[in-house]
Write a protein that holds these residues in place. Structure first.
Motif, PDB file in Angstrom:
ATOM      1  N   ASN A  15      -3.708  -2.553   9.902  1.00  0.00           N
ATOM      2  CA  ASN A  15      -3.213  -3.494   8.900  1.00  0.00           C
ATOM      3  C   ASN A  15      -1.691  -3.514   8.797  1.00  0.00           C
ATOM      4  OD1 ASN A  15      -5.436  -4.893   7.349  1.00  0.00           O
ATOM      5  ND2 ASN A  15      -6.181  -2.783   7.265  1.00  0.00           N
ATOM      6  N   HIS A  16      -1.035  -2.460   9.308  1.00  0.00           N
ATOM      7  CA  HIS A  16       0.420  -2.393   9.198  1.00  0.00           C
ATOM      8  C   HIS A  16       1.021  -1.625  10.373  1.00  0.00           C
ATOM      9  CE1 HIS A  16       0.944  -4.064   5.150  1.00  0.00           C
ATOM     10  NE2 HIS A  16      -0.139  -3.407   4.799  1.00  0.00           N
ATOM     11  N   PHE A  17       2.294  -1.919  10.615  1.00  0.00           N
ATOM     12  CA  PHE A  17       3.115  -1.114  11.515  1.00  0.00           C
ATOM     13  C   PHE A  17       3.770   0.000  10.696  1.00  0.00           C
ATOM     14  CE2 PHE A  17       3.195  -5.406  13.363  1.00  0.00           C
ATOM     15  CZ  PHE A  17       2.849  -5.154  14.686  1.00  0.00           C
ATOM     16  N   TRP A  18       4.290   1.006  11.416  1.00  0.00           N
ATOM     17  CA  TRP A  18       5.064   2.042  10.737  1.00  0.00           C
ATOM     18  C   TRP A  18       6.219   1.427   9.947  1.00  0.00           C
ATOM     19  CZ3 TRP A  18       2.417   6.232  10.601  1.00  0.00           C
ATOM     20  CH2 TRP A  18       1.764   6.758  11.715  1.00  0.00           C
ATOM     21  N   GLY A  36       8.222  -0.940   2.477  1.00  0.00           N
ATOM     22  CA  GLY A  36       7.686  -0.558   1.175  1.00  0.00           C
ATOM     23  C   GLY A  36       8.543   0.495   0.502  1.00  0.00           C
ATOM     24  N   LEU A  37       9.055   1.439   1.284  1.00  0.00           N
ATOM     25  CA  LEU A  37       9.934   2.484   0.756  1.00  0.00           C
ATOM     26  C   LEU A  37      11.226   1.890   0.199  1.00  0.00           C
ATOM     27  CD1 LEU A  37      10.699   5.482   0.383  1.00  0.00           C
ATOM     28  CD2 LEU A  37      11.505   5.476   2.748  1.00  0.00           C
ATOM     29  N   THR A  61      -2.295   7.518   2.884  1.00  0.00           N
ATOM     30  CA  THR A  61      -2.252   6.061   2.886  1.00  0.00           C
ATOM     31  C   THR A  61      -1.513   5.542   4.107  1.00  0.00           C
ATOM     32  OG1 THR A  61      -2.335   5.989   0.465  1.00  0.00           O
ATOM     33  CG2 THR A  61      -1.516   4.022   1.588  1.00  0.00           C
ATOM     34  N   LEU A  62      -0.449   6.207   4.479  1.00  0.00           N
ATOM     35  CA  LEU A  62       0.297   5.809   5.671  1.00  0.00           C
ATOM     36  C   LEU A  62      -0.585   5.880   6.912  1.00  0.00           C
ATOM     37  CD1 LEU A  62       2.941   5.025   7.084  1.00  0.00           C
ATOM     38  CD2 LEU A  62       3.530   7.470   7.156  1.00  0.00           C
ATOM     39  N   VAL A  63      -1.362   6.949   7.036  1.00  0.00           N
ATOM     40  CA  VAL A  63      -2.263   7.089   8.182  1.00  0.00           C
ATOM     41  C   VAL A  63      -3.322   5.986   8.167  1.00  0.00           C
ATOM     42  CG1 VAL A  63      -3.966   8.577   9.292  1.00  0.00           C
ATOM     43  CG2 VAL A  63      -1.884   9.585   8.322  1.00  0.00           C
ATOM     44  N   VAL A  64      -3.839   5.672   6.982  1.00  0.00           N
ATOM     45  CA  VAL A  64      -4.905   4.687   6.859  1.00  0.00           C
ATOM     46  C   VAL A  64      -4.425   3.288   7.221  1.00  0.00           C
ATOM     47  CG1 VAL A  64      -6.357   3.475   5.180  1.00  0.00           C
ATOM     48  CG2 VAL A  64      -6.305   5.975   5.213  1.00  0.00           C
ATOM     49  N   HIS A 116       0.849  -1.194   0.000  1.00  0.00           N
ATOM     50  CA  HIS A 116       0.000   0.000   0.000  1.00  0.00           C
ATOM     51  C   HIS A 116       0.887   1.247   0.000  1.00  0.00           C
ATOM     52  CE1 HIS A 116      -3.615  -2.373   0.701  1.00  0.00           C
ATOM     53  NE2 HIS A 116      -4.324  -1.266   0.557  1.00  0.00           N
ATOM     54  N   ILE A 117       1.987   1.181   0.722  1.00  0.00           N
ATOM     55  CA  ILE A 117       2.921   2.304   0.738  1.00  0.00           C
ATOM     56  C   ILE A 117       3.771   2.302  -0.527  1.00  0.00           C
ATOM     57  CG2 ILE A 117       4.976   3.244   1.879  1.00  0.00           C
ATOM     58  CD1 ILE A 117       2.294   3.901   3.225  1.00  0.00           C
TER      59      ILE A 117
END
Length: 287
Positions: free
Chosen positions: A240-243, A249-250, A231-234, A200-201
């Motif tokens: 659904n994800h950790f930071w 993803g980056l 998207t990061l906030v969502v 997503h990221i």
């Protein structure tokens, strides 16, 4: 000899093509050069390529053994690491967003739909408006997605909503929203323990950077930057994800840009907008 020229069939003199030199064909005319040259994309091929590639990606991603026990251990480790770094605020964000029903329901649908809608929209925009940059930019996306499969295999990770002993809220289950294969009736169609890296990221940042680099309108550039930020906030608010999944993803996206740079010799946005001229049978053809 003087400057080389190319005659068209009508007898007019065309501009010299960088693909032909006095010593014969330039490197771009070799077989490898042809593969690495930018050509006008064909719509039927692109649709087929994208469909087959996504089907293959989904098949491989879901074929990776779920490794539930290891995925839960890795989630515990990520959570403790974030606590040590002082960035473990996912639970706070998750509960705060969940307390506002309209907001979290909107985020659920955002998570389930825009991931595909915006990505496809950017591909179509590139195809129509930036054909010379389409293939290099598409390669970035494909390479990013491909290397993510390695992460899913080597580092199975449970999302926060599936952790044991933690008070995360699965917002799709609580609010009965549709569309997410990560929860509810569709959860068996997707590998539940493939949270690292977050595509997503990876995809949203690819969209955002592409729009920012190529759009001319300032408002479009701003929206391009806002999209991966939202998207990061969502992904965090919906548990659904950790930071740190976003960092994964980056890194995948960085690999994608690196591969495209090596293959085409330039970053996608620095390539010509239109497909360069090519030579066939002594005639310069403008794509």
């Amino acid at each position: 000899m003087g400057e080389a020229t190319v005659k068209t069939l009508e007898g007019r003199t065309a501009s010299p093509s960088p693909m032909v030199t006095e010593d014969g064909p330039a490197p771009e005319r070799t077989r490898l050069g042809k593969l690495r040259s930018v050509r006008r994309p064909r719509i039927w091929f692109e649709i087929l390529l994208i469909a087959v590639s996504y089907w293959t990606y989904s098949l491989i991603r879901n074929a990776v053994p779920e490794q539930k026990a290891q995925a839960l251990r890795n989630a515990d480790w990520i959570w403790e690491a974030e606590k040590a770094l002082g960035i473990a605020v996912e639970q706070t964000v998750n509960h705060a967003a969940n307390s506002v029903t309209w907001l979290i329901v909107t985020m659920n649908y955002y998570y389930a739909t825009l991931h595909f809608v915006v990505t496809i929209g950017v591909l179509v925009w590139l195809y129509r408006r930036h054909p010379g940059r389409y293939a290099p930019t598409r390669l970035v996306l494909f390479a990013t997605t491909g290397v993510a499969l390695v992460g899913y295999y080597l580092y199975p990770l449970a999302p926060p909503r599936l952790m044991n002993g933690q008070d995360f809220i699965d917002t799709v289950l609580v609010h009965h929203t549709w569309g997410s294969m990560a929860s509810g009736n569709l959860k068996n169609m997707s590998n539940q323990y493939a949270a690292m890296p977050s595509m997503h990221i990876g995809w949203s940042l690819w969209c955002g950077l592409t729009i920012f680099a190529l759009a001319t309108a300032p408002w479009a550039k701003i929206l391009g930057l806002l999209y991966p930020t939202l998207t990061l906030v969502v992904i965090v608010a919906t548990a659904n994800h950790f930071w740190l999944d976003a960092v994964g993803g980056l890194l995948c996206l960085g690999f994608g840009y690196g591969l495209s740079y090596v293959w085409y010799g330039s970053l996608p946005h620095r390539l010509p907008r239109q497909v360069p001229d090519r030579v066939r049978g002594g005639t310069v053809l403008t794509a």
